[in-house]
Design an enzyme around this catalytic site. Structure first.
Site, PDB file in Angstrom:
ATOM      1  N   ASN A  43      58.157  24.351  53.582  1.00 13.83           N
ATOM      2  CA  ASN A  43      59.161  25.524  53.632  1.00 13.83           C
ATOM      3  C   ASN A  43      58.182  26.188  54.808  1.00 13.83           C
ATOM      4  OD1 ASN A  43      57.041  27.539  52.867  1.00 13.83           O
ATOM      5  ND2 ASN A  43      57.065  26.814  50.686  1.00 13.83           N
ATOM      6  N   ARG A  55      56.744  16.843  45.970  1.00 17.60           N
ATOM      7  CA  ARG A  55      56.611  17.363  44.628  1.00 17.60           C
ATOM      8  C   ARG A  55      57.158  16.714  43.548  1.00 17.60           C
ATOM      9  NH1 ARG A  55      57.565  23.534  44.037  1.00 17.60           N
ATOM     10  NH2 ARG A  55      56.274  23.118  42.485  1.00 17.60           N
ATOM     11  N   HIS A 106      64.167  29.677  48.107  1.00 13.48           N
ATOM     12  CA  HIS A 106      64.368  29.630  46.479  1.00 13.48           C
ATOM     13  C   HIS A 106      64.692  31.025  46.233  1.00 13.48           C
ATOM     14  CE1 HIS A 106      61.008  26.419  45.251  1.00 13.48           C
ATOM     15  NE2 HIS A 106      62.268  25.844  45.094  1.00 13.48           N
ATOM     16  N   ASP A 117      64.343  32.852  43.729  1.00 15.45           N
ATOM     17  CA  ASP A 117      63.424  33.817  43.376  1.00 15.45           C
ATOM     18  C   ASP A 117      62.440  34.327  44.524  1.00 15.45           C
ATOM     19  OD1 ASP A 117      61.444  31.658  43.704  1.00 15.45           O
ATOM     20  OD2 ASP A 117      60.684  31.866  41.921  1.00 15.45           O
ATOM     21  N   CYS A 149      56.825  32.868  41.278  1.00 19.67           N
ATOM     22  CA  CYS A 149      56.675  31.282  41.353  1.00 19.67           C
ATOM     23  C   CYS A 149      55.720  30.885  40.386  1.00 19.67           C
ATOM     24  CB  CYS A 149      56.313  31.040  42.681  1.00 19.67           C
ATOM     25  SG  CYS A 149      57.570  31.402  44.028  1.00 19.67           S
TER      26      CYS A 149
HETATM   27  N1  ARG Z   1      54.930  25.300  48.350  1.00 19.53           N
HETATM   28  C1  ARG Z   1      56.060  25.163  47.089  1.00 19.53           C
HETATM   29  C2  ARG Z   1      57.354  24.545  47.722  1.00 19.53           C
HETATM   30  O1  ARG Z   1      57.721  24.738  48.747  1.00 19.53           O
HETATM   31  C3  ARG Z   1      56.157  26.786  46.935  1.00 19.53           C
HETATM   32  C4  ARG Z   1      57.170  26.827  45.682  1.00 19.53           C
HETATM   33  C5  ARG Z   1      57.349  28.342  45.254  1.00 19.53           C
HETATM   34  N2  ARG Z   1      58.257  28.554  44.032  1.00 19.53           N
HETATM   35  C6  ARG Z   1      59.179  29.381  43.779  1.00 19.53           C
HETATM   36  N3  ARG Z   1      59.536  29.367  42.537  1.00 19.53           N
HETATM   37  N4  ARG Z   1      59.537  29.825  44.823  1.00 19.53           N
HETATM   38  O2  ARG Z   1      58.152  24.027  46.831  1.00 19.53           O
END
Ligand code: ARG
Length: 277
Positions: free
Chosen positions: A25, A93, A171, A173, A267
């Site tokens: 991201n 992930r 995301h 959130d 998060c």
């Molecule tokens: N580095 C993680 C990703 O890019 C951060 C996730 C953050 N989580 C969230 N619920 N916004 O997936």
């Protein structure tokens, strides 16, 4: 899944192996290897202590090689006696999925997979609005648009899809947070025009709390609301005043180490028993 306890239960994962090891991201760009482990632990412990004033924190064991496992919001989505587990878009992930599955099965949840071929990143992209008895479901960067109808059926709760348009708010959130009393904290610039109109049609003007680009970049929408307490990385004086006027108590707690990975308060947490039907 056991009955909803009166004190909320929140899942967190200690940051033992947290870091920026890859870039998936825009916040992670230029941050590889630049997180500071001691500071991350301090910030995480402060967040946990704030949450523990209002809720019980359950822990998932950290695992080396999975630096984003701290972001438990992405484990999946609990609701209506079920747990819809995530299927991550990025291979980086995917190793987290079996750890989440094992934890939820061991804790008595009925684990459901998203439909074949669809990506879903859990409570990062699906936020329960207790007042309106619906889920706001984000798509565009991580979770697929087909998720909303699936969640609506699986969780027997209305699901309102929202298209995300700004890669920094990948995301849901990161740019929207339903608050008690029907308030909605959100960054309008993160949404496509049709989704902005959807939000405006569902949430009356006096319940909408739009934030500016600068406020959003502080991850103010990535907030954990427990009762009237709103825990977040930072809030501008304007936003603090607005929320205080509506009866909220703002608890800022720096989460700058985690923002290097693109996440903050919300998060790092997962509500295990949202008040769904
Ligand atoms: N580095 C993680 C990703 O890019 C951060 C996730 C953050 N989580 C969230 N619920 N916004 O997936």
């Amino acid at each position: 899944m056991p009955e909803t306890p009166h004190r909320k239960k929140i899942l967190m994962c200690p940051p033992d192996y947290f870091g920026v090891d890859y870039v998936i991201n825009p916040w992670m760009e230029g941050q590889k290897g630049r997180t500071e482990a001691r500071e991350a632990r301090r910030q995480w412990l402060d967040l946990k202590a704030l949450i523990e004033r209002q809720a019980e924190v359950l822990l998932l064991s950290p695992r080396s090689g999975l630096p984003d496992l701290v972001f438990t919001a992405n484990a999946g989505l609990a609701g209506s006696g079920k747990f819809v587990i995530s299927r991550f878009r990025h291979p980086e992930r995917r190793g987290e999925e079996t750890l989440f599955r094992d934890w939820f099965e061991a804790h008595g949840f009925r684990v459901i997979d998203p439909p074949e071929g669809l990506f879903f990143e859990g409570a990062g992209d699906a936020l329960h609005d207790e007042t309106r008895k619906l889920f706001w479901v984000g798509h565009g960067f991580r979770s697929d648009a087909g998720l909303a109808p699936f969640l609506e059926k699986a969780l027997a709760t209305r699901a309102v899809p929202l298209g995300l348009a700004d890669p920094r708010y990948y995301h849901l959130d990161t740019c929207l947070c339903p608050l008690p009393g029907g308030f909605l904290l959100y960054y309008p610039g993160a949404f496509d025009p049709a989704s902005r109109a959807t939000i405006e049609a569902i949430v009356p003007d006096d319940k909408r709390v739009p934030v500016s680009a600068a406020e959003a970049a502080d991850f103010c929408c990535n907030a954990v609301a427990l009762g009237q307490t709103v825990i977040l990385n930072a809030a501008s004086p304007r936003l603090r005043d607005r929320l205080a006027q509506e009866g909220f108590v703002i608890e800022p707690t720096p989460l700058t180490e985690f923002m290097k990975a693109g996440g903050a308060a919300k998060c790092l947490t997962l509500d295990l028993y949202p008040n769904t039907p």
